[in-house]
Design an enzyme around this catalytic site. Structure first.
Site, PDB file in Angstrom:
ATOM      1  N   GLY A 133       9.452 -31.307  -3.027  1.00  0.00           N
ATOM      2  CA  GLY A 133       8.751 -30.521  -1.800  1.00  0.00           C
ATOM      3  C   GLY A 133       8.156 -31.062  -0.593  1.00  0.00           C
ATOM      4  N   SER A 135      10.232 -31.201   2.681  1.00  0.00           N
ATOM      5  CA  SER A 135      10.737 -30.423   3.883  1.00  0.00           C
ATOM      6  C   SER A 135      10.119 -28.942   3.903  1.00  0.00           C
ATOM      7  CB  SER A 135      12.005 -30.162   3.899  1.00  0.00           C
ATOM      8  OG  SER A 135      12.764 -31.295   4.206  1.00  0.00           O
ATOM      9  N   GLU A 253      15.329 -42.226  -1.729  1.00  0.00           N
ATOM     10  CA  GLU A 253      16.310 -41.310  -1.281  1.00  0.00           C
ATOM     11  C   GLU A 253      17.274 -41.567  -0.308  1.00  0.00           C
ATOM     12  OE1 GLU A 253      14.161 -37.846  -0.248  1.00  0.00           O
ATOM     13  OE2 GLU A 253      15.842 -36.793   0.250  1.00  0.00           O
ATOM     14  N   GLU A 389      21.581 -38.507  12.000  1.00  0.00           N
ATOM     15  CA  GLU A 389      20.885 -38.961  13.355  1.00  0.00           C
ATOM     16  C   GLU A 389      19.430 -39.754  13.094  1.00  0.00           C
ATOM     17  OE1 GLU A 389      22.077 -36.056  12.709  1.00  0.00           O
ATOM     18  OE2 GLU A 389      23.574 -35.464  14.382  1.00  0.00           O
TER      19      GLU A 389
END
Lengths: 406, 382, 406, 382
Positions: A133, A135, A253, A389
């Site tokens: 949890g 974003s 990650e 990006e």
């Protein structure tokens, strides 16, 4: 630093290969997800959970983690070999990916003894699934803007959660969530007000709602907190240290290896798979593999795939690194992998010629529309966990030492 | 290089200007995201009331001479309508019906023209074409393996066609078959051909409808033959050339729509304290996409201007160039639309994927860029 | 707005074509530059100057400019036809490019009657060459940072210049410079302190030093001002209005058409030229044009070239523009043209196979090394007059209406 | 696909680590931009004192067995030296001399090995190869049209070779010729072959030296023959395979050098009030270049590890893959180096162009990426 594999390791590799080949579960009647973010129904979930459990019981997961928490206390290079052989043998993926690769290593690094005792083993056995949890709707990967509030009840010590998290993969199945929430809205900086929680998903006031993806499948959720109360001991570290711990999670990650429990989180499709699909494809009346332009593209993809694998290997073994950028290869893993998958899927559609128009559910679709589906699914990689990006920004700043691009 | 440079010229008549304005307003109003998403869930994929409105506005016979019930406008006007339908993701059997109508007109078969064209323009009947085959996966018009064999007064058909656009919605289907080793076009009245084995296909663009048809054993009377031999080849080449242009227009329009959606988002969405459109990593790829889209539009308008339906010259070259470039443009912006929307772009709810899927289908129908360039090389270099 | 050419225009086009074909000067013994920024020696300069003069005398330059200043007072579309035919017939370029395309139009727009009388005709005849003094060492195209000072002598009214300008093409040959200089270092903004001058190059204290390019040729200069005194009437507009006038010059420079005197400033190499080179090229024992991969690339370039030309045409005639971006095509001209040239040159080198290794001056180099040289020279386009990066910013902001990228 | 995946493996011995450090320090010190620019203006393109230093450090015989006067190290070590020479734009006949020395060793011609190898390792003689021809512009080893015809006790040569690296600096030249329709390698002592018609070539990398040699009428004794028939083919294949790796290493190193130069500039140069490296339009292409460079290095090290000089298997595949990718990497960063330096990048004075030019030459020598992929397709797909 000779990297030629010792006879012992070679033997171990053969042994693992054999076990995986012998114990790999039969292909189910339903299609399996290619990534843990694509688990779309309970059949898939139960099938994968059973497989992870079996791998753990055989001793092939959490091999380098301490025995006292459920690990096997063996050298990391053995786990690396297992991971490689899982890809070679093409076994199903590890469904408790968030637990094995992000939550677990984070608990191992920042957790208390009690937390390690409590959480690590069920992560390995897949008995307790984890979700993430971080974003929130409206802020994407801009974690400095986390709005979900965690207010400490001075009487009970519990935290009361309000807000919502998005892209919470497997939230419906999860027992726990690694959660970043704001405990102090008046902190000296927006980062200093954040805290990190190991939050129970079955608390009252927590609700996970599935989100449809562009492939019209489920796969992740939005999780809502409505005065949800979680116990005091859910807090990891101290209040206000959330940002630092979250950044450490993001390092895992983003593909830097080391510390994870192991196991494959994705089914990797390779150029060889595309080639094998292409063998039966016809474009404009001729075999696709005879078209010199497509051959040129296929070989280009093949070179990329070989190079990517070698670069990963080089990064993991710190072999012959460029002195100016020692950490470049690890940080590039996610970017290279996700963009490579996108290009590969697009090419695998292209070789199908006129048949490229067909999608899954059409009985005549080549490979059951696998590649058309993969093309859509591949955006999960270039968007989720920080867009390509953002990955390029990170590499520019941390590896190339260029000034921050704000 | 064998070709002489054609003059720089793009047709833009006053009629075209007026039509563009009217069609933009109509489609913007009618073809909302909500409406198109609703239609995509239906079997037919289109709305019959809207279809009748198209007929009433004269669009169904836009490029059909007035004497046959059409509006008497030209290919540039037709092209513009397709561009706008792509722009607003409009779904209907318009492509199938338009191409089939033009095929009938080009066949010069007075009987079929009399029997069908007026009805196709008025919206009371819908027609489609069955040209490509799973058997050889060809993208070229005369690679036909389906056959029609004379059998007394009638013909017995054999073979399978795929990607028959709106086959499930069509009253008549025009298929290409070999008769005695020569191409022929045969027109089947779907109502009277009850034995037709037709299966809906599942396309990457789920808003588009098509079928796969097995013709084995179907009997048709000799009067079903629309054209044979060289004449059939000419009609097929005409239809393929026109398809390149209309699909290109659809894709260029789709690209424009995807661009607008993305720009709207990039102008308002904030990340890390700035509008995402202010990041060069977002804006510069959109500039590249814009340049590709403008080139596609230029090639589409040019192809519509020089179109004469013949094979081997500037008309074919222009059509294939347009098909090649607009496929790339719509694919690129479709991808950038999803990527630029971030997490939202990956959800079903966000409209970005609708543009990529429409672009994907258009790209592979009738030949992708690599295919078109191969044929162009033969036309231009050799 | 029918765009089919009228019989009168067709006739005019034929007449121009004939005149150009008949009067085009013989190829000289020395190689000619492909761009006005590549004029590297006096032979080239004199040859090109004579040709521009001849074109003017024939009435084919400045056709749409008023007769009283030396123009011909005819419709712009006639000049457009002449420009097109110059490319078709492949006549040499117009050497007074800065005068014809930037200085001239600026004087026509912002200049006094006296300035127009004085400067316009010698621009057209090539009797007085112009150069541009905008960029400075250390600041590139960031014109807000112009440091060259112009201090007004209160007694004589003259301005005293100190500082230096870079990339001043043809500065050694030029009579005048369009010059952006700082007249007020204490102005309310860095832009408000700038003024625009039509500065004489033959004043004392002005020195132009040639700069070597990556091709080891000359082509532009650095111009130094050391207490150089220029007359009061060199000022264009008012003090402090320099930024506004400079921006108007940049609009011309970035490829927006309208207002220029006409003529071709570049020799355009086309896909047809590359094809004609390729016809004789061998790669690995086989004709290059038989290689399907190269054919694919060549056709891709051909489509791009046709599309670029059509888009330019469409922009100039406002034909069927996308309503949301009416000015996009004009602003894109420089970017598309310069990057297209780069790709084309690189491909033209590639088709040469093993011979691609040779450069100019090697007698066996294909086409005398034209393409190898062109590949290097092509960076002038993607850097000079605002880099491609800056061009994309401009298009993103002005055409796509995206927020400024700072 | 016909190949079995080779194990993931890159050789990085301790010797390699020590050599890398020493070589980096030496070359950084010796091969300054100023020094290399000065050498580029000379006819020979190299410095004889430095050359002797290379010999003294054992580099000239780095991968030559100690029994023949070499250092007895392997191809990975040799590869690393080439990478560093590319990194610092070092110019010398090192490539020519190394390849020629290896060709002699591979020929197993004891006489030639005895006569030449020790001298080539000690720096007292320089050797080169003459393999490609303007006649067929081939990039493959056995496409030979030059001939050697027996004429009593000697052979008469005919034909022209091009791109003879450091031909003007060489004491001996090993050329490939057909004898009775079969390939042969012939070794000419440049000193005793006065009739040699040799012309310097002008390369895109003006720091590199090569010549075009017309052999028509040159007489050589039978003892000049180094290898014939299948043995000559094997030597040629060995040399080509090795060339792929060494050129790839040179290009990957060149790319690294170009990257460093560009990064240094991007970190300090300001435009519009910000460091240019903070613009994504500058930084993201550099990230892409970095990824390509890392991939090139991985492929180069891997190719050096699995190298055995034979044709048709993983050694050839690895070499061609490395050649393909590192050409692209060095070309890309060469271009970005010039572009990122803005106006300065376009000047002779700025070093950016030196990297692009070295990359350009390396890309086209011995086959560009398209060529390598064509051969790889035959090896891998068919």
């Amino acid at each position: 630093m000779k990297k030629i594999e010792s006879p012992e390791l070679k033997e171990f590799r053969a042994e693992v290969n054999k076990w995986l080949t012998d114990n790999k579960p039969a292909k189910p009647s339903f299609p399996l997800p290619q990534s843990f973010t694509e688990v779309g129904n309970n059949d898939q979930f139960e099938y994968l959970k059973a497989w992870q459990n079996k791998v753990y019981e055989a001793g092939y997961l959490g091999m380098a983690w301490p025995v006292e928490y459920g690990g096997r206390g063996r050298p990391q290079e053995l786990q690396d070999i297992v991971n490689q052989e899982m890809l070679n043998v093409r076994t199903p993926l590890m469904v408790n990916a968030v637990g094995l690769s992000w939550a677990g290593p984070t608990i191992m690094k920042h957790g208390t003894e009690e937390q390690k005792q409590k959480y690590i083993k069920p992560i390995l056995t897949a008995d307790e699934i984890w979700c993430q949890g971080f974003s929130e709707p409206g802020h994407g990967s801009d974690l400095g803007n986390v709005q979900t509030k965690a207010v400490r009840d001075p009487e009970t010590g519990e935290y009361v959660l309000n807000g919502s998290k998005i892209w919470t993969t497997l939230a419906e199945q999860a027992e726990h969530m690694i959660l970043l929430a704001r405990t102090n809205p008046d902190a000296s900086s927006k980062y200093a007000g954040l805290s990190f929680f190991l939050a129970p998903m079955h608390a009252k006031g927590v609700e996970a709602k599935p989100i449809y993806k562009i492939s019209k499948e489920y796969g992740f959720c939005q999780t809502f907190f409505d005065d949800a109360r979680i116990p005091a001991e859910s807090l990891m570290g101290e209040e206000g240290h959330g940002w630092m711990i979250a950044m450490s999670v993001l390092t895992f990650e983003r593909g830097v290896t080391g510390g994870q429990a192991g196991g494959n989180l994705f089914e990797i499709t390779t150029v060889r798979d595309v080639h094998d699909t292409a063998v039966d494809c016809i474009r404009d009346g001729k075999p696709s593999l005879e078209d010199p332009v497509l051959r040129d593209e296929l070989i280009d993809l093949y070179i990329s795939e070989r190079a990517t694998r070698l670069s990963k290997h080089r990064g993991e073994h710190s072999a012959l690194l460029v002195p100016e950028r020692m950490h470049g290869l690890g940080l590039a893993n996610k970017l290279v992998g996700s963009e490579g998958r996108q290009v590969l899927n697009a090419f695998a559609v292209k070789i199908q010629g006129n048949q490229a128009q067909l999608y899954m559910d059409d009985e005549n679709a080549i490979n059951g529309g696998l590649w058309q589906h993969g093309q859509l699914a591949s955006f999960a990689g270039s968007i989720g966990g920080g867009t390509s990006e953002v990955q390029r920004n990170i590499i520019a700043e941390r590896v190339l030492n260029l000034p921050k691009s704000r | 290089m064998n070709i002489s440079e054609a003059p720089l010229h793009i047709d833009c008549s006053e009629e075209l200007g007026l039509l563009t304005e009217a069609a933009t307003n109509y489609l913007r109003d009618k073809s909302t995201f909500e409406e198109m998403r609703k239609l995509a869930e239906t079997d037919s994929g289109y709305d019959t009331t809207t279809w009748q409105e198209l007929a009433d506005m004269g669009w169904l016979g836009l490029a059909v001479p007035e004497e046959f019930g059409g509006s008497g406008l030209g290919i540039p006007e037709l092209t513009k309508i397709f561009e706008l339908m792509g722009r607003f993701l409009f779904s209907s059997p318009f492509l199938a019906n338009t191409l089939a109508t033009q095929a009938i007109l080009q066949s010069n078969s007075d009987g079929h023209i009399q029997d069908w064209v007026a009805d196709l323009c008025s919206g009371s009947k819908i027609a489609t074409l069955a040209l490509t085959e799973p058997n050889n996966d060809s993208w070229e018009p005369t690679a036909i393996t389906c056959t029609a064999t004379k059998n007394g007064d009638s013909y017995t058909l054999a073979g399978t066609k795929n990607f028959v656009l709106d086959g499930q919605n069509a009253d008549t289907i025009i298929g290409s078959f070999m008769i005695d080793g020569k191409p022929a076009l045969i027109m089947l009245d779907a109502a009277t051909t009850s034995s037709l084995s037709q299966l809906p296909e599942q396309l990457v663009n789920h808003a588009r409808r098509s079928t796969r048809i097995n013709f084995d054993g179907v009997q048709v009377p000799a009067s079903a033959i629309l054209a044979t031999g060289d004449e059939a080849v000419k009609v097929l080449q005409y239809v393929f050339s026109l398809t390149y242009i209309l699909l290109s227009a659809d894709m260029a329009g789709t690209a424009n729509g995807g661009m607008e959606l993305t720009l709207e988002y990039a102008r308002v969405r904030e990340q890390f304290g700035k509008h995402i459109g202010s990041y060069q990593a977002v804006s510069h790829p959109l500039v590249n996409a814009m340049l590709l889209i403008e080139d596609s539009l230029s090639l589409v308008y040019y192809a519509a201007t020089v179109f004469d339906g013949t094979w081997g010259g500037e008309s074919e070259i222009a059509g294939r160039m347009a098909k090649s470039r607009s496929a790339e443009a719509s694919d690129l912006i479709g991808r950038r639309a999803i990527q630029s929307h971030g997490g939202m772009g990956f959800t079903w709810e966000c409209h970005a994927h609708l543009f990529l899927k429409r672009a994907q289908w258009g790209q592979y129908a009738y030949g992708d860029p690599t295919h078109q360039r191969r044929h162009l090389a033969a036309l231009i270099i050799d």
